[in-house]
Every structure is written in C-alpha cells, then in structure tokens.
Design an enzyme around this catalytic site. Sequence first.
Site, PDB file in Angstrom:
ATOM      1  N   GLU A  16       1.183   3.760   1.971  1.00 57.63           N
ATOM      2  CA  GLU A  16       1.830   4.108   3.240  1.00 57.63           C
ATOM      3  C   GLU A  16       3.116   3.295   3.436  1.00 57.63           C
ATOM      4  O   GLU A  16       4.106   3.808   3.967  1.00 57.63           O
ATOM      5  CB  GLU A  16       0.895   3.816   4.430  1.00 57.63           C
ATOM      6  CG  GLU A  16      -0.436   4.549   4.416  1.00 57.63           C
ATOM      7  CD  GLU A  16      -1.528   3.740   3.729  1.00 57.63           C
ATOM      8  OE1 GLU A  16      -1.250   3.163   2.657  1.00 57.63           O
ATOM      9  OE2 GLU A  16      -2.656   3.704   4.243  1.00 57.63           O
ATOM     10  N   ARG A  73     -10.413   3.094 -22.553  1.00 64.86           N
ATOM     11  CA  ARG A  73     -10.419   1.621 -22.515  1.00 64.86           C
ATOM     12  C   ARG A  73      -9.354   1.097 -21.557  1.00 64.86           C
ATOM     13  O   ARG A  73      -9.608   0.198 -20.768  1.00 64.86           O
ATOM     14  CB  ARG A  73     -10.135   1.057 -23.919  1.00 64.86           C
ATOM     15  CG  ARG A  73     -11.309   1.149 -24.851  1.00 64.86           C
ATOM     16  CD  ARG A  73     -10.963   0.538 -26.186  1.00 64.86           C
ATOM     17  NE  ARG A  73     -12.102   0.639 -27.097  1.00 64.86           N
ATOM     18  CZ  ARG A  73     -12.053   0.328 -28.378  1.00 64.86           C
ATOM     19  NH1 ARG A  73     -10.924  -0.104 -28.918  1.00 64.86           N
ATOM     20  NH2 ARG A  73     -13.127   0.429 -29.128  1.00 64.86           N
ATOM     21  N   LEU A 124     -11.780  -3.996 -30.144  1.00 60.17           N
ATOM     22  CA  LEU A 124     -11.998  -3.584 -28.752  1.00 60.17           C
ATOM     23  C   LEU A 124     -10.749  -3.765 -27.893  1.00 60.17           C
ATOM     24  O   LEU A 124     -10.825  -4.176 -26.739  1.00 60.17           O
ATOM     25  CB  LEU A 124     -13.197  -4.338 -28.136  1.00 60.17           C
ATOM     26  CG  LEU A 124     -14.534  -4.180 -28.873  1.00 60.17           C
ATOM     27  CD1 LEU A 124     -15.618  -5.033 -28.221  1.00 60.17           C
ATOM     28  CD2 LEU A 124     -14.992  -2.717 -28.907  1.00 60.17           C
ATOM     29  N   HIS A 147       0.848  -1.195   0.000  1.00 59.98           N
ATOM     30  CA  HIS A 147       0.000   0.000   0.000  1.00 59.98           C
ATOM     31  C   HIS A 147       0.886   1.249   0.000  1.00 59.98           C
ATOM     32  O   HIS A 147       2.089   1.183   0.298  1.00 59.98           O
ATOM     33  CB  HIS A 147      -0.917  -0.015   1.216  1.00 59.98           C
ATOM     34  CG  HIS A 147      -1.957  -1.097   1.138  1.00 59.98           C
ATOM     35  ND1 HIS A 147      -2.900  -1.311   2.113  1.00 59.98           N
ATOM     36  CD2 HIS A 147      -2.198  -2.037   0.168  1.00 59.98           C
ATOM     37  CE1 HIS A 147      -3.681  -2.323   1.763  1.00 59.98           C
ATOM     38  NE2 HIS A 147      -3.271  -2.777   0.594  1.00 59.98           N
ATOM     39  N   ASP A 175     -19.477  -3.794 -37.322  1.00 62.36           N
ATOM     40  CA  ASP A 175     -18.151  -3.138 -37.357  1.00 62.36           C
ATOM     41  C   ASP A 175     -16.977  -4.100 -37.164  1.00 62.36           C
ATOM     42  O   ASP A 175     -15.836  -3.710 -37.382  1.00 62.36           O
ATOM     43  CB  ASP A 175     -18.051  -2.066 -36.252  1.00 62.36           C
ATOM     44  CG  ASP A 175     -19.134  -1.017 -36.384  1.00 62.36           C
ATOM     45  OD1 ASP A 175     -19.751  -0.939 -37.457  1.00 62.36           O
ATOM     46  OD2 ASP A 175     -19.363  -0.259 -35.403  1.00 62.36           O
ATOM     47  N   SER A 222     -30.806   0.197 -23.308  1.00 66.96           N
ATOM     48  CA  SER A 222     -31.041  -0.737 -22.195  1.00 66.96           C
ATOM     49  C   SER A 222     -30.376  -0.241 -20.912  1.00 66.96           C
ATOM     50  O   SER A 222     -30.962  -0.338 -19.831  1.00 66.96           O
ATOM     51  CB  SER A 222     -30.500  -2.118 -22.535  1.00 66.96           C
ATOM     52  OG  SER A 222     -31.241  -2.685 -23.579  1.00 66.96           O
TER      53      SER A 222
HETATM   54  P1  NDP Z   1     -26.248  -2.999 -30.642  1.00 67.24           P
HETATM   55  O1  NDP Z   1     -24.820  -3.054 -30.997  1.00 67.24           O
HETATM   56  O2  NDP Z   1     -26.695  -2.152 -29.525  1.00 67.24           O
HETATM   57  O3  NDP Z   1     -26.700  -4.488 -30.395  1.00 67.24           O
HETATM   58  C1  NDP Z   1     -28.022  -4.724 -30.025  1.00 67.24           C
HETATM   59  C2  NDP Z   1     -28.272  -6.197 -29.918  1.00 67.24           C
HETATM   60  O4  NDP Z   1     -27.614  -6.716 -28.777  1.00 67.24           O
HETATM   61  C3  NDP Z   1     -29.718  -6.471 -29.702  1.00 67.24           C
HETATM   62  O5  NDP Z   1     -30.430  -6.476 -30.909  1.00 67.24           O
HETATM   63  C4  NDP Z   1     -29.662  -7.805 -29.040  1.00 67.24           C
HETATM   64  O6  NDP Z   1     -29.599  -8.804 -30.025  1.00 67.24           O
HETATM   65  C5  NDP Z   1     -28.370  -7.786 -28.272  1.00 67.24           C
HETATM   66  N1  NDP Z   1     -28.677  -7.622 -26.860  1.00 67.24           N
HETATM   67  C6  NDP Z   1     -28.666  -8.599 -25.959  1.00 67.24           C
HETATM   68  N2  NDP Z   1     -29.065  -8.170 -24.781  1.00 67.24           N
HETATM   69  C7  NDP Z   1     -29.356  -6.876 -24.918  1.00 67.24           C
HETATM   70  C8  NDP Z   1     -29.857  -5.906 -24.030  1.00 67.24           C
HETATM   71  N3  NDP Z   1     -30.110  -6.168 -22.741  1.00 67.24           N
HETATM   72  N4  NDP Z   1     -30.060  -4.670 -24.506  1.00 67.24           N
HETATM   73  C9  NDP Z   1     -29.800  -4.374 -25.785  1.00 67.24           C
HETATM   74  N5  NDP Z   1     -29.333  -5.249 -26.670  1.00 67.24           N
HETATM   75  C10 NDP Z   1     -29.115  -6.511 -26.247  1.00 67.24           C
HETATM   76  O7  NDP Z   1     -27.112  -2.688 -31.957  1.00 67.24           O
HETATM   77  P2  NDP Z   1     -27.616  -1.393 -32.681  1.00 67.24           P
HETATM   78  O8  NDP Z   1     -28.207  -1.880 -33.941  1.00 67.24           O
HETATM   79  O9  NDP Z   1     -28.409  -0.554 -31.801  1.00 67.24           O
HETATM   80  O10 NDP Z   1     -26.289  -0.588 -33.024  1.00 67.24           O
HETATM   81  C11 NDP Z   1     -25.397  -1.016 -34.024  1.00 67.24           C
HETATM   82  C12 NDP Z   1     -25.016   0.171 -34.919  1.00 67.24           C
HETATM   83  O11 NDP Z   1     -24.441   1.200 -34.115  1.00 67.24           O
HETATM   84  C13 NDP Z   1     -23.979  -0.191 -35.933  1.00 67.24           C
HETATM   85  O12 NDP Z   1     -24.351   0.410 -37.154  1.00 67.24           O
HETATM   86  C14 NDP Z   1     -22.717   0.416 -35.433  1.00 67.24           C
HETATM   87  O13 NDP Z   1     -21.871   0.785 -36.488  1.00 67.24           O
HETATM   88  C15 NDP Z   1     -23.213   1.603 -34.695  1.00 67.24           C
HETATM   89  N6  NDP Z   1     -22.318   1.990 -33.606  1.00 67.24           N
HETATM   90  C16 NDP Z   1     -21.827   3.254 -33.560  1.00 67.24           C
HETATM   91  C17 NDP Z   1     -21.040   3.665 -32.513  1.00 67.24           C
HETATM   92  C18 NDP Z   1     -20.572   5.074 -32.403  1.00 67.24           C
HETATM   93  O14 NDP Z   1     -20.159   5.493 -31.320  1.00 67.24           O
HETATM   94  N7  NDP Z   1     -20.587   5.838 -33.471  1.00 67.24           N
HETATM   95  C19 NDP Z   1     -20.656   2.733 -31.438  1.00 67.24           C
HETATM   96  C20 NDP Z   1     -21.226   1.443 -31.584  1.00 67.24           C
HETATM   97  C21 NDP Z   1     -22.032   1.097 -32.627  1.00 67.24           C
HETATM   98  P3  NDP Z   1     -30.087 -10.267 -29.639  1.00 67.24           P
HETATM   99  O15 NDP Z   1     -31.513 -10.154 -29.219  1.00 67.24           O
HETATM  100  O16 NDP Z   1     -29.892 -11.098 -30.833  1.00 67.24           O
HETATM  101  O17 NDP Z   1     -29.221 -10.664 -28.514  1.00 67.24           O
HETATM  102 ZN    ZN Z   2      -3.076  -0.392   3.782  1.00 72.05          ZN
END
Ligand code: NDP
Ligand code: ZN
Length: 363
Positions: A53, A185, A205, A51, A201, A300
């Site tokens: 300290e 990240r 990550l 730690h 995409d 969500s």
């Molecule tokens: P998401 O990437 O948000 O994926 C959504 C899917 O995830 C749902 O259809 C579902 O599919 C699955 N899922 C499972 N559990 C959950 C939950 N609890 N809540 C929500 N989704 C859940 O999809 P979008 O279509 O909304 O977004 C994708 C688009 O966004 C792409 O075109 C990408 O290029 C763009 N994008 C842009 C970004 C930016 O910052 N510019 C960043 C990220 C994406 P299932 O039911 O089959 O599990």
């Molecule tokens: Zn300590």
Amino acid sequence: MRSDEQYMRMALEIAKAGIGQTSPNPVVGAVVVKDGEVVGLGAHLKAGEPHAEVHAIRMAGEKAKGATVYVTLEPCSHYGKTPPCADLLIETGVRRVVIATTDPNPLVAGKGIAKLQKAGIEVQLGVMKEEADELNRVFFHYIATKTPFVTLKYASSLDGKIATSTGESKWITSEAAREDVHRYRAVHDAILVGVNTVIADNPSLTVRLPEGGKNPIRIVLDTHLRTPLDANVIRDGTAETWIVVGSEVSGEKKKRYENEKVQIISLGTPYIDIKELLRVLGEKRVTSLFVEGGSHVHDSFIQAGAVNEIVAYFAPKIIGGKQAPTPIGGVGFANMADVMELQIRQVERIGPDIKIVAIPNNK
Ligand code: NDP
Ligand code: ZN
C-alpha cells in the site's frame, strides 16, 4: 472502466513479484484507481521494506485522495517494522478500499478493516478471496500453526522407484525437471533431507538456476551425527546448514562440525520427532520446508501427518527390482481405509517427464 475483479486480478499479479522473497511476511499487491485510471501500483518485496500500500500510495501522490485502493490482503493496523497501512490510507483520504482476504495474523485479524470503517472509508471484502488465499497459503499456514508449510518432493521412474537396487539415483529425471526443482528450492526457506541421502548422493542442495536465486537453509536429519565431514553441505559454505541430531551426540563431536555456516541443533530427545522438529523450525522462522527425501524421511513426515503438498516427477524409465526404493518407505498403511488421500492440483509435462502436484484432503 474495469470491474473490481479486474483491478484485484492486477493487484494479485503484482503481489506475485514477491513470491519467495518476503518471508516471514506474506506477499501483497496494491493498485490505486482514481476516476477509472490506474494511478499507483505496489508490491511488498521484502520483510522490513515498505508494504504494498505504501508503494502504491506514494506513486499515486496527490491523486490518491478520493481514490479506490485494491489490496490483496487486509491492510495492517499495528506498528511493526513499518507504521500501520490502515493509518496511511486514512490520512491519505482514500474513499474506498477493496480487500481480497483478511489477514489471519492476530495482530491484524479484522482490526485493519475496523479501523478503516471507523474512519468513514467504504470497505469491500472478499473480492477474489480464493485466489488471494491460495497465493498466501504458506504464510497463512505458518500463522495458523506456527510451523512451516511442508512440501514433499521426489523424482521417480514410471514404476515408482527413487533409486536403483544399488542406491544410484543420478539422474532419474531430465535436466528440465531438475531445473523445476531448483525453482521450488529458491522459494523455500529451507530444504530437508535424511542423512542417508547425504551419504548416498552427497548433494549440494543449492539453487542453480540460469536466472539465479537465493539458497535456502539446508537441514539434515542425522540422529547420531553420521554426516561425513567432507560432505558438500558441510564443506562448500555456499549456504547455511543445520544438522538436527538426537540428545546423545557429544558436545565434542558437534564441535568438529560447527563453523560459520554449519549449526548443530539438538532437539533434546534421543530420536527426531517430526512434530517437535517443525515446532522448533517454526520458532526459528522457517515458514516453508521442502523435503527432498529419502524414503525413510518421507515416511516419517507422512506418518506424522505433516505433509501439506506433494510434488512428484515421473520419468519415462523403468528401474524395476523389488529391492529398489520407492518414494515412501516404512511399513505404510495396512488398510485401504487408512491410506492418505490426495487431490491432484496440477499435471504438467516437463521435457520428457511428468510433474504431478497433489495436496492431502482436508488440509
Ligand atoms: P533417508 O535419506 O531418508 O535418511 C534416513 C535416515 O535419516 C535414517 O536412517 C536416520 O538415520 C535419519 N533420520 C533421523 N531422523 C529421522 C526421522 N525422524 N525420520 C527418518 N529418518 C531420520 O534414507 P533412505 O535410505 O530412505 O533414502 C536414501 C536413498 O534415497 C538414496 O539411495 C538416495 O539416492 C535416494 N533418494 C532419491 C531421491 C529421489 O527423489 N529420487 C531423493 C532423495 C533420496 P539415523 O538414525 O542414523 O539418524
Ligand atoms: Zn501494512
């Protein structure tokens, strides 16, 4: 001779050395001062290692006797991976301990201070408390809720689009803004995206910074296990990947994905409930989660009231189109009285883009 605030500021600066590398522990800095001279410095750098300290007292050596110790977080009083720092301070014979903020960890929570006081050490609490609380907000959130601190990030055009109407999103913001994202990240335990983002995409990550940086765990929400087997997050083996699925995915299908780096996590329900997901991630010691989209996943998290901070990048571009997605999907809030209200914490220009950091009110 400097003031208590000045020495504590020094300790806070030193504590920052550990940002992003101490999880699940807090970041802590310590400064030992004797007769107006700084005689020891220390930071906690990694869980399991000494730690702050301990480092500072070791550096001070003999001079620690009768000294004042400035520490950004209440010294621990329990046997963890290392012996209690409160005991060390007592044995060393320090005269005074100045503490910025108490440790909410129930194993410590005031016990460290009580122990010092009982041993006749003068304790002063609350010097630069606000700064110290801010520094460890992720740790404090994790200790209080046992769930990760959630930061939601998106990159959008000036007209609030995160992709074109055909789903293209590479690249909306500049390289400089993207490098900033990689810095976020690197200090998170895990990154999360929806399966549609993986399909659209095929992101890696990972952390790609000139100075390097550790890769967080990659988490994909994928109820029916639709992630392509040749997706980067499955194939590249550069970081751990956890795919969270619903209860209806067969064991046989899961086996096709699982390997040394890829794990399938089933929450036991047909759909992925965000609150339950965060509880499970907390159990797995994920203290901070960086949610990178897409709009469905963001919705969500917002609907679940699970967002602690928003980092938004705006590029000076207009994508346009009613069908082009916006950062938060779903149906949104119907009434102005119900909308999510935020406070802006930071506005910064990054290359040609603008970054805004905001936190929800009452969080
Ligand atoms: P998401 O990437 O948000 O994926 C959504 C899917 O995830 C749902 O259809 C579902 O599919 C699955 N899922 C499972 N559990 C959950 C939950 N609890 N809540 C929500 N989704 C859940 O999809 P979008 O279509 O909304 O977004 C994708 C688009 O966004 C792409 O075109 C990408 O290029 C763009 N994008 C842009 C970004 C930016 O910052 N510019 C960043 C990220 C994406 P299932 O039911 O089959 O599990
Ligand atoms: Zn300590």
